[in-house]
Design an enzyme around this catalytic site. Structure first.
Site, short mmCIF file in Angstrom:
data_model
loop_
_atom_site.label_atom_id
_atom_site.label_comp_id
_atom_site.label_asym_id
_atom_site.label_seq_id
_atom_site.Cartn_x
_atom_site.Cartn_y
_atom_site.Cartn_z
N GLU A 10 0.88 -1.16 0.00
CA GLU A 10 0.00 0.00 0.00
C GLU A 10 0.92 1.21 0.00
OE1 GLU A 10 -2.68 0.32 3.34
OE2 GLU A 10 -3.44 2.22 2.59
N ARG B 151 5.32 -12.88 9.62
CA ARG B 151 6.03 -11.63 9.37
C ARG B 151 7.44 -11.68 9.92
NH1 ARG B 151 2.13 -7.41 8.51
NH2 ARG B 151 3.51 -5.68 8.90
N LYS C 53 4.90 0.57 9.74
CA LYS C 53 4.93 1.92 9.14
C LYS C 53 4.44 2.97 10.11
CE LYS C 53 3.49 0.17 4.96
NZ LYS C 53 2.44 0.10 4.00
P1 ATP Z 1 3.12 -2.25 8.12
O1 ATP Z 1 2.59 -3.15 9.18
O2 ATP Z 1 4.57 -1.95 8.26
O3 ATP Z 1 2.29 -1.04 7.95
P2 ATP Z 1 1.78 -3.47 5.95
O4 ATP Z 1 1.59 -4.93 5.99
O5 ATP Z 1 0.63 -2.61 6.26
O6 ATP Z 1 3.05 -3.10 6.79
P3 ATP Z 1 1.78 -3.30 3.12
O7 ATP Z 1 2.20 -2.21 2.25
O8 ATP Z 1 0.33 -3.63 3.18
O9 ATP Z 1 2.33 -3.01 4.56
O10 ATP Z 1 2.63 -4.62 2.83
C1 ATP Z 1 2.89 -5.15 1.58
C2 ATP Z 1 3.22 -6.62 1.75
O11 ATP Z 1 4.36 -6.76 2.59
C3 ATP Z 1 2.09 -7.36 2.40
O12 ATP Z 1 1.86 -8.55 1.67
C4 ATP Z 1 2.59 -7.66 3.79
O13 ATP Z 1 2.08 -8.86 4.25
C5 ATP Z 1 4.09 -7.71 3.60
N1 ATP Z 1 4.79 -7.35 4.83
C6 ATP Z 1 4.70 -6.20 5.53
N2 ATP Z 1 5.44 -6.24 6.64
C7 ATP Z 1 6.05 -7.44 6.65
C8 ATP Z 1 6.95 -8.10 7.56
N3 ATP Z 1 7.37 -7.51 8.68
N4 ATP Z 1 7.37 -9.34 7.23
C9 ATP Z 1 6.94 -9.94 6.11
N5 ATP Z 1 6.10 -9.39 5.23
C10 ATP Z 1 5.63 -8.16 5.49
MG MG Z 2 -1.23 -2.47 5.39
#
Ligand code: ATP
Ligand code: MG
Length: 581
Positions: A35, A260, A270
């Protein structure tokens, strides 16, 4: 392909079986779906490596697709940063895709759901929706609008799209089951009014699809075969499947969840990273202390080291916290192979070689890499005035200290044996200069009479060096788990995570250092030019990582000894005072 990918993990096993069974005609298509509401961090790298590696391994492809259905938080700068970061990591993709490209299709899908009696316009207020939803222990209640006739739903949904209603008046909800034990299935909202301009579609839309609706359908439209996501989406999988099952989609991707990445002494979210930036605890999103990929890159990490790290930690369903030491060892392994060796003195102490001819400068050969002859040699200059590291001298050295002290002899790397003859101090009693002699017979570092010295230290020629600023980084948080035992993770911030040394003396050739290239300053660590703050007049170097901990330990020991000495001195002083009074 990186070596470690050859080892299999459970997702690889699933895909292998699917191919054997000719599922999806043997195709493999994955996607990385960020995102664009922030910058990528090292946790994302795990997902990037996994998705791109699986596609590569099975001759498939991986799409970079922005999940951009929430215009309130999304920005073009994030989109650009994400594209360049994924490329930097070494992965290739066709033109980036956007969920917003599918807004028209998604709208049609929503209409299709309404027509099938599987979605309705709900006019409860946001608070009421929350109340009706129930809790983990309490089932939900049907909305009074649940049985709205299809025609009325179609009419209201169309008028929502036309912008007739303000935010929060109506939502479109999937009609599933308010009594489901899975809260995600209690008639989730799939469209809401949001009067915000979108980075890509501008003001065309005033209704936007929710994540759960957007994501599965975008996957299906792109004919994704394996939709890999992190564990928190496990409870969303029934909704993912339900939506696709109701609609005429070109495919039905399989969602597979994995744990994760978490790393100790840092945060990977984030929202938390945003607080660190916005409350000025760090200098920006690319602060080299942050686990953002832009920060890590600026710090001097190589893409190969990050891929190697992600491949080493593997993929599983079990949550765990990885030791940041593993990440550090991955970058050391890489830089050890590629970084040319240099000498740099970060806390300089002036040395005068008493018996070295005034005005003379000679050049000495220095190997660029101890194991790699092919990396060649360079010339370093030597003259009467030099700098050595303050830490390499002790006036009252303990037994195990093999470096310089009054009357002691050490080897200057690539140069000569020198002996400390005199110590000059300022009025405060601090050592400001050492007077040494050198043995001209020891050029290159060996004595013809076979006598040995126990220590070899680095140095630079004072009249022929580069002045620079050096930034040393430590962990951003004091505790392994920054969250633990604190109300707010910021209470755990390590306020000494950045040390700026502004008076460093580096080997002359480092004035031509190139951005994104690593150098080993012998005994001090791996360094790179800072891409943001460095200027020709004043280069700034970031320490990417220390060398193996040995040197750091000695310095710590030394520090402790210094502290003890200071304590003794204080005690003496106090005794004197007490006697006087
Ligand atoms: P955050 O929790 O940091 O805001 P998010 O999951 O909201 O991260 P996205 O932009 O939605 O961020 O993530 C894109 C992809 O990266 C998703 O498929 C998510 O599952 C994966 N992802 C995000 N953080 C991790 C992590 N710590 N380990 C593995 N995969 C991750
Ligand atoms: Mg997200």
């Amino acid at each position: 392909m990186d070596d470690a990918i050859k080892k299999g993990h459970f997702i690889e096993t699933i895909i292998t079986k699917d191919i054997e069974n000719n599922k999806n005609d043997g195709r493999v298509v994955t996607r990385f779906p960020p995102e664009p509401n922030g910058f990528l961090h090292i946790g994302h790298a795990k997902s990037i490596c996994l998705n791109f590696n699986m596609a590569q391994k099975f001759n498939g492809k991986c799409n970079l697709r922005f999940d951009d259905s929430n215009p309130a938080k999304e920005k073009q700068i994030y989109i650009e940063s994400i594209i360049s970061t994924v490329k930097w990591l070494g992965f290739e993709f066709d033109t980036p895709l956007y969920a917003s490209n599918y807004f028209d299709r998604l709208y049609e899908f929503a209409v299709e759901l309404i027509k099938k009696g599987k979605a309705y316009v709900c006019s409860l207020t946001p608070n009421e929706i929350r109340e009706y939803r129930g809790t983990l222990t309490e089932v939900g209640k049907d909305s009074p609008y649940r049985e709205r006739p299809v025609e009325e739903n179609l009419d209201l949904f169309e008028r929502m799209k036309q912008g007739e209603f303000e935010e929060g008046i109506h939502t479109l909800r999937a009609k599933i089951n308010m009594k489901s034990p899975n809260i995600n299935l209690r008639d989730p909202i799939i469209y809401r009014v949001k009067k915000a301009s979108h980075p890509r579609t501008g003001t065309k839309w005033v209704i936007y699809p929710m994540y759960d609706f957007t994501h599965c359908l975008s996957d299906a439209l792109e004919m994704i075969t394996h939709s890999l996501c992190s564990l928190e989406f496990e409870d969303h999988r029934p909704l993912y499947d339900w939506i696709i099952d109701q609609l005429e989609t070109p495919s039905h991707p399989q969602q597979i969840e994995f744990a994760r990445m978490n790393i100790n002494y840092t945060v990977l979210s984030k929202r938390k990273l945003q607080r660190l930036v916005e409350e000025n605890h760090v200098s920006g999103w690319d602060d080299p202390r942050l686990p953002t990929l832009e920060g890590i890159r600026r710090r001097g990490y190589t893409p190969a080291s990050i891929r190697n790290f992600c491949n080493t930690i593997g993929v599983s369903k079990k949550d765990s916290r990885i030791d940041v030491g593993l990440l550090e060892s991955c970058i050391r392994d890489d830089l050890n192979k590629i970084a040319p060796r240099m000498m740099g003195v970060i806390k300089p102490l002036k040395v005068i070689i008493e018996n070295y001819p005034e005005g003379r400068t000679e050049t000495l050969d220095a190997a660029n890499h101890p194991q790699k002859e092919e990396m060649g040699k360079r010339q370093v200059s030597f003259s009467k005035e030099l700098y050595i590291e303050q830490d390499d001298f002790m006036e009252d050295p303990p037994k195990k200290f093999f470096r310089l002290g009054p009357g002691r002899e050490v080897r200057l790397r690539y140069a000569y044996f020198v002996t400390c003859k005199d110590v000059i101090k300022n009025e405060k009693g601090n050592v400001t200069q050492l007077i040494c002699t050198y043995d001209p017979e020891t050029k290159g570092g060996n004595a013809p009479d076979g006598r040995k010295v126990k220590g070899t230290i680095h140095w630079v020629d004072a009249g022929h060096c580069t002045d620079a600023e050096v930034r040393l980084y430590d962990r951003l948080f004091k505790d392994e788990d920054p969250e633990q035992g604190k109300q707010d993770f910021l209470e755990n911030l390590n306020t000494d995570s950045l040390e700026i040394l502004s008076n460093c003396k580096l080997e002359k050739c480092l004035e031509n250092a190139v951005p994104e290239k690593a150098y080993q300053f012998e005994r001090i660590g791996y360094f790179c030019l800072d891409t943001k703050d460095s200027t020709k007049e004043k280069p700034v170097f970031n320490r990417t990582v220390t060398l193996r901990d040995a040197w750091a330990k000695i310095t710590r020991q030394q520090l402790q000894q210094k502290k003890q000495q200071a304590k003794k001195k204080n005690k003496k002083k106090n005794k004197k005072k007490n006697r006087k009074s």
